[in-house]
Structure formats: structure tokens, C-alpha cells
Design a protein around this motif. Structure first.
Motif, short mmCIF file in Angstrom:
data_model
loop_
_atom_site.label_atom_id
_atom_site.label_comp_id
_atom_site.label_asym_id
_atom_site.label_seq_id
_atom_site.Cartn_x
_atom_site.Cartn_y
_atom_site.Cartn_z
N SER A 188 47.99 38.36 28.61
CA SER A 188 47.75 37.13 29.38
C SER A 188 46.33 37.12 29.93
O SER A 188 45.69 38.16 30.06
N LYS A 189 45.89 35.91 30.21
CA LYS A 189 44.58 35.71 30.82
C LYS A 189 44.75 34.75 31.98
O LYS A 189 45.48 33.77 31.89
N LYS A 190 44.05 35.08 33.06
CA LYS A 190 44.08 34.20 34.23
C LYS A 190 42.65 33.89 34.65
O LYS A 190 41.84 34.81 34.81
N LEU A 191 42.36 32.61 34.79
CA LEU A 191 41.04 32.20 35.25
C LEU A 191 41.16 31.58 36.63
O LEU A 191 41.99 30.68 36.83
N CYS A 192 40.37 32.08 37.57
CA CYS A 192 40.35 31.51 38.93
C CYS A 192 38.97 30.96 39.24
O CYS A 192 37.96 31.61 38.95
N ILE A 193 38.95 29.76 39.79
CA ILE A 193 37.70 29.18 40.30
C ILE A 193 37.95 28.87 41.77
O ILE A 193 38.87 28.11 42.09
N LYS A 194 37.16 29.50 42.64
CA LYS A 194 37.47 29.39 44.07
C LYS A 194 36.18 29.16 44.85
O LYS A 194 35.20 29.89 44.67
N ALA A 195 36.19 28.15 45.70
CA ALA A 195 35.01 27.87 46.54
C ALA A 195 34.77 29.05 47.47
O ALA A 195 35.71 29.64 48.02
N LEU A 196 33.50 29.42 47.64
CA LEU A 196 33.14 30.48 48.59
C LEU A 196 33.24 29.93 50.00
O LEU A 196 33.04 28.73 50.23
N ASP A 197 33.52 30.81 50.96
CA ASP A 197 33.53 30.39 52.36
C ASP A 197 32.15 29.83 52.70
O ASP A 197 31.13 30.37 52.30
N GLY A 198 32.15 28.74 53.44
CA GLY A 198 30.86 28.12 53.77
C GLY A 198 30.50 27.02 52.79
O GLY A 198 29.58 26.25 53.04
N GLY A 199 31.22 26.96 51.68
CA GLY A 199 31.04 25.84 50.76
C GLY A 199 29.77 25.88 49.92
O GLY A 199 29.45 24.90 49.25
N ASN A 200 29.03 27.00 49.93
CA ASN A 200 27.82 27.02 49.11
C ASN A 200 28.00 27.87 47.85
O ASN A 200 27.40 28.94 47.70
N GLY A 201 28.86 27.39 46.96
CA GLY A 201 29.05 28.07 45.69
C GLY A 201 30.51 28.40 45.42
O GLY A 201 31.41 28.04 46.20
N TYR A 202 30.74 29.05 44.29
CA TYR A 202 32.10 29.35 43.82
C TYR A 202 32.13 30.76 43.23
O TYR A 202 31.11 31.28 42.78
N MET A 203 33.32 31.36 43.20
CA MET A 203 33.54 32.59 42.45
C MET A 203 34.42 32.24 41.25
O MET A 203 35.50 31.68 41.42
N ILE A 204 33.93 32.56 40.05
CA ILE A 204 34.74 32.35 38.85
C ILE A 204 35.17 33.72 38.35
O ILE A 204 34.34 34.59 38.07
N SER A 205 36.48 33.94 38.26
CA SER A 205 37.02 35.25 37.89
C SER A 205 37.95 35.13 36.69
O SER A 205 38.78 34.22 36.63
N LEU A 206 37.82 36.06 35.77
CA LEU A 206 38.74 36.14 34.63
C LEU A 206 39.44 37.50 34.66
O LEU A 206 38.79 38.53 34.80
N THR A 207 40.76 37.47 34.55
CA THR A 207 41.54 38.72 34.45
C THR A 207 42.29 38.69 33.13
O THR A 207 43.01 37.74 32.84
N VAL A 208 42.08 39.75 32.32
CA VAL A 208 42.76 39.86 31.02
C VAL A 208 43.70 41.05 31.09
O VAL A 208 43.27 42.17 31.33
N THR A 209 45.00 40.78 30.91
CA THR A 209 46.00 41.82 31.06
C THR A 209 46.67 42.08 29.71
O THR A 209 47.10 41.16 29.04
N ASN A 210 46.71 43.35 29.31
CA ASN A 210 47.41 43.75 28.09
C ASN A 210 48.48 44.77 28.48
O ASN A 210 48.16 45.93 28.74
N ASN A 211 49.72 44.34 28.55
CA ASN A 211 50.80 45.22 29.03
C ASN A 211 51.23 46.26 28.00
O ASN A 211 51.94 47.20 28.34
N ILE A 212 50.82 46.08 26.74
CA ILE A 212 51.11 47.10 25.72
C ILE A 212 50.16 48.27 25.90
O ILE A 212 50.56 49.43 25.98
N LEU A 213 48.88 47.96 26.01
CA LEU A 213 47.85 49.01 26.20
C LEU A 213 47.70 49.40 27.67
O LEU A 213 46.88 50.25 28.00
N LYS A 214 48.48 48.79 28.53
CA LYS A 214 48.37 49.01 29.98
C LYS A 214 46.93 48.82 30.46
O LYS A 214 46.44 49.57 31.32
N SER A 215 46.23 47.86 29.85
CA SER A 215 44.84 47.63 30.27
C SER A 215 44.72 46.38 31.11
O SER A 215 45.56 45.48 31.03
#
Lengths: 196, 196, 196, 196
Positions: free
Chosen positions: A109-136
Motif C-alpha cells: 500500500s501507499k499513502k500520500l499525505c498533504i498537510k498545511a504547516l502550522d502558521g500557514g506558510n507551506g505544506y508537508m507532503i509525505s509518502l509512505t510505502v508499505t510492503n507487508n510481505i517484505l516487512k518494509s
């Protein structure tokens, strides 16, 4: 040198890339593909829908990034709609599983998060890639400035009709042009909606 | 007269110019240039990225401006993102040094400021060009009305995908068109993001 | 029937028209015209700038309008900038005199007012044409709904780069495409702004 | 395979479709048609204006929809203006009767409602089709998320100039290009508005 209409046939690479200390994020539209319709009248319909492709690469030195370890996330038109309607204090989350609703669901699975930074001056874009077979579990975090996010929104708004295939609707030769004006029926614009 | 598709090959000059008492500001997009990619499949990639070129000329009389004394500032796509996301009370500052991070750093520099006027009805756009070798310092101040800034924002938003080279992504002949509809795999839009 | 690329050469009439009880308002972009540049390298420059043409016709019966009594007002790009940046409670006023700063100044003049209605649900667009030689004064009032004004703003935003001639900057064949990638100078995007 | 400029002549189907439990909503622009103008100078004018076509289909199983029972609603440019100017708490209502102002008025009618959901996170789009001869009444309700509505607004804003026929104004070969620059008359942009 060569003529551009000649052998440089169509494939153009022009990603918008945001370079940060720990990773880079590169964004590029992927156009839809088309197939001929079955019907007698011919024409084309969308075969594979388009997307905005986000590619993340980890840094392995100063301004050096490892392309081999890249991970991708393809935003659908509706997910692009989420992104371009985000306000300065909003957050969006997208979850993709290539085996969704099959017996292999949850392995990858893949999860993408886009979240405004506190203070409203920018964003954090995060990608998490999970492989439960390889436990990675891989994670990329890209801090994006307000200016960079404005580029993303403007460029994604520009690209949206193109990844939907709507630019094709206008690149065509004119239909319905007749040699002399037909009598104009004032109610003609109703015809299309009342005629099944 | 000549046919436009003939010898007027492509170079079009259509700056948006704001004439003020002490100087003028002229704005024009500069498109990216492309080179062929090394890969076997061919195609093009961006060689020099595009920009929005701002040109300032000092006035030397009533509605007379000295083109020889012009100074230029090239906004990158991300700097254009800053400009088009500015609110009615914001300020932006951009700093360019052609020798940045080399031993000549700091000898020449340009600073562009865009600052909302008090009261929110317009902006001041200022360029300062500093040459520490010649001990010279030039400064241009252009007061810009809300209407003129709206033209800048709209025109820069229009131009942004073009200076990024994204307009090329859509000017190409269709890919993936097959003679008969292939079986559509509902998960196919995941293929691109899971296939490295 | 005829092929559209054939003899229907280019002239297309597609005004957006708002029909009201006492008058109609019809809006259509007028594209700029170009001339060849004097320079050796050739190319084109804008000869007559483009505009958004507003045409007013008085009603002379139920849904009957007198085209002979029409009056026109051409919004410049900056005036279009005013229109598209108007909020729900704003007003704009434009004043045109074809003899401005000549000895005939003040004989003929046109004034266009766009004013938000109380309550913020729509606008009044008014044109006053004054002829001090004939002692005549014509006035048109068009109440415009929020939806109609949204069409005006969207269509004018779309048209603005076109009446500025910026669409031409992108309709051209690629420049700077070379047969093999040149060595990329990371500071190359500074070249254009430091090279006079 | 075939070349796209060959026999796939122009007809492209690329609706944006929102699938929900009880019905689907599919949206696609319908371009205007043109006829030759009567005048000597030739050119084209709009014959049938364009629209945004909304198609509703009821569900007859899990992700199965009955195309035979579809109902359509064609939004005019001004109605599209209503849609794209809707805020997060607004509502719009459109009423169509193909026999409006004739003796058959009221027999058939369609009503489209777009209404923000409480809490501002999405909209309900409803179509009611009434046939007073058959005493039938059909109703479709489509809950639309904020992201889906952002796609609708962006795509409709993109499509609006196209359904108005304004994209044609820019797809044409240049007019007024002369072999040498004519003397530029500074007041020339007034010519068009003062010349009837």
C-alpha cells in the motif's frame, strides 16, 4: 539538428522538481490513452485515464538523489481536485492498494499525505510505502513552500483538463459547418437534452 | 504581405508594458529550450528552463525611456508561484547572484521586491542592481495599480505551464491509440505507479 | 458543406450576449494585429493591441434590438485586469476620449461604469456616450446577474493572454532543439538576465 | 494501429463520471456548431450554442447502471457561470421546459438543483424530470464531494470558453500581418470603438 515536427515525435519530459535536503519530489502529468470506439460512427474513447505522477527520490549526498530508490504515486483527476481545492490550513490523505478488494489486499500500500504547516506558510507532503510481505516501510517527507505549492496548484489546474482528455475535445476540426445558414430554431439547444 | 506560416517563423514579441513617470516595466515569457534525450526511445527534455523576464528602463523625458540602460530580472517558475499567490497585503523578495557559491559571489547581485502599498490598492515593484566592483548601485521603482497587477497575475498564471514546458505535453500526437479496444483492466491506472 | 481548413478562413463570430429589457450587451475579444520586425532576425511584433469589445444595442420591441444604434467600448488589457479583479462589492469606471490631449479633447467621450448592486447579487454595467458638438448624450444600462458576471470574468481571463498576443508565444515550432544534449550549465538561467 | 490525424476524425468521448450508490453523473462538454455567415467577407458564426451536458443514470446493481434510463440536462454558458461561481454554502436551481411559452408549456420539465451540504463539505446534485402527460416523475440524487466539485468547477471553467466558441478566435492564422511596419498611430486602439 532536426526539425521538431520530424523525429522528436511527441515524447517530452518536463517535470517540475522540488529539491530538498533529504529527498526530491518531481511532478509530471501522464496523459490518458485512447482506443477506437466500437460504434459505427467511429471516434475515440479513453482507455487508460490520465494522472498526475508524483515521484519521490531519497538524497544520497548533497544535491545527489538515488533514482533507483524512487517511489511513485499517481493522483487521479478527483485526487487532483482535492489538491487544488486545499486551503492554507487544510490536509488531504490518499490511500492506494493495487490489490484492493482481492485476496492480496493489504500486502502492498501507499499513502500520500498533504498537510498545511502550522502558521500557514507551506505544506508537508509525505509518502509512505508499505510492503507487508517484505516487512518494509519507506517514508519520504518533502517540505513545500507556499510558492512551490502555488506552482503545483496552478500547474495541476492547467493539467487537469488534459489528464481528463478534455483538451482533445477542442483540438478537432469543426463539426456541423454547413454551406449556408440553416434556419435557426430558438429551442434547438433543448434538443440534445430531450432527445435520448 | 506574407503568409504567417511561412517566413515569420515563430519569433513573436508581445511584452506587457507598464509605463510610469520614472521608468517602465516590461514583462514577457521566455520559453524553455529542449534537447533530445540520450535514451533509445528518443524524445525531448528541457535544456534551459523558461522564465518570466522583467525588463526595467529608466525614463529620460516625457514618455521617453532609455533602452540602453535597461536591467533585466528572470523569474523562475517557483518565483512566478510566489507572485501569483500574493494577497493584497503581501510582500515578496527575490535575490539573484550569477556567481552564487563561487569565489566571485557577492560582486554582482540583483534584488527584486514586490510589496503591497498601504491601503491595499496596488503594489511597488523595485529592482536594485548592485555591482561591487564598479561600486555602482541602480534602482528602479514601478508603482503598479491593482488592475495592472491583476493582468500580471492572470498572464503569469497563463504563462506558467508554458515556461515549465507543460504545454508541450499536450501538443503531441496521440499515444496508445490502438485499432480495436483492448480489454480494459480496472486496476490499470495503478500499473504506472507500482511499476518502477 | 466545406472543409473548415479551407475557405472559412479564420473569421469566427461568437459573441457572448446578455439580452435585457431595454438593451443588450454583447462581448467579443478582438485579437491584436502584428507586423514584421525591422531587425535582421525577423519575427513579429504587435502592431495594434487587442481588446475586449463591448457592444450595446437599445431595445426597440420585445427581444428586438436596433443594431444601427449600437455603441461600442473597447477594454484594454489593463481595463480587463480591472474587471476580472472586481469583488462582489466593487465598482470600476473607464473613460475614453478619442481626441485626448489634442485640441478636440472633450468633444466626444465614452464612460463605462461597472458597479456592484446593493446586496452583492449582480452588477449594473452602464455606458454613457457624450457628443458635445451635437449636444447628444446616449446612455445604456444593463443589469447583469452574478452568473452572467462569472461568465464575463472567466471568459475575459481566458481571453486576456490572447488579446495580449501571448498565445502566439506558444503556438510556434520549438526553438533551441539540438541533435545532442549540450553540456548543461547550471547557472545558464542567469545568462539571459545578465546579458544585455 | 492507425495515425490519429487519419481516420479517428475528431470525435472523442472523455466524460468525467461520478459513480455513487444509487446513480451516476457523467459530465461532458458539447461544442457549438457553426455556419457560414451571409456577409461577403465570409467567416463563421455560431449556429447551435455549446453546453455542458450532464447525464444521470440510475443504478441497477453494484456498480451497474442502466444507460437506457438515462436523463440529460444541458447547462448553458450562463448556467455554467452559476455553477463555477458557487461558494461552499450556496445553492443553484435551473429549470428547463422545451415548450416554454408555447401551448404545451408545463407538460414536460426538468429541474436541476445544486445545493451545498450542511457543514460545507460537498454538494447534492439533484435532477427531477416531470412528465405531466404520463404523470411520471423521475428523480436522481448524486452526493458530490468537495474534491469532485473542484474537478467540476475547474473542468467547467476550462470548457466554458470552448462551449462559447471563443477557442476558435485564437486557432486562426494571423490577420493584419504586413511586410513592413506601418506607421503606428497611438490612438489606433480607439478606432475600432468609434468606428461604427
Amino acid at each position: 539538428d532536426f526539425a521538431a515536427t520530424g523525429n522528436a515525435n511527441g515524447r517530452v519530459s518536463a517535470p517540475y522538481t522540488i529539491y530538498k535536503g533529504k529527498a526530491l519530489l518531481s511532478i509530471s502529468p501522464v496523459l490518458p490513452t485512447f482506443v477506437k470506439m466500437d460504434s459505427d460512427i467511429g471516434g475515440l474513447k479513453v482507455n487508460r485515464r490520465g494522472s498526475m505522477m508524483l515521484t519521490f527520490c531519497p538524497a544520497i549526498g548533497e544535491r545527489k538523489y538515488d533514482w533507483e530508490q524512487r517511489q511513485k504515486f499517481a493522483l487521479s483527476p478527483t485526487e487532483v481536485g482535492s489538491l487544488i481545492s486545499m486551503g492554507a490550513h487544510d490536509a488531504s490523505e490518499f490511500f492506494h492498494d493495487p490489490s484492493m478488494k482481492s485476496s492480496n489486499a493489504g500486502q502492498l500500500s501507499k499513502k500520500l499525505c498533504i498537510k498545511a504547516l502550522d502558521g500557514g506558510n507551506g505544506y508537508m507532503i509525505s509518502l509512505t510505502v508499505t510492503n507487508n510481505i517484505l516487512k518494509s516501510n519507506e517514508r519520504f517527507n518533502i517540505p513545500v513552500t507556499t510558492a512551490e505549492f502555488a506552482v503545483l496548484k496552478t500547474a495541476c489546474s492547467f493539467a487537469l483538463p488534459h489528464i481528463m482528455g478534455w483538451d482533445r475535445l477542442t483540438n478537432q476540426s469543426p463539426k456541423g459547418i454547413k454551406g449556408s445558414p440553416s434556419k435557426v430554431n430558438p429551442k434547438q439547444h433543448f434538443d440534445l437534452e430531450w432527445d435520448r
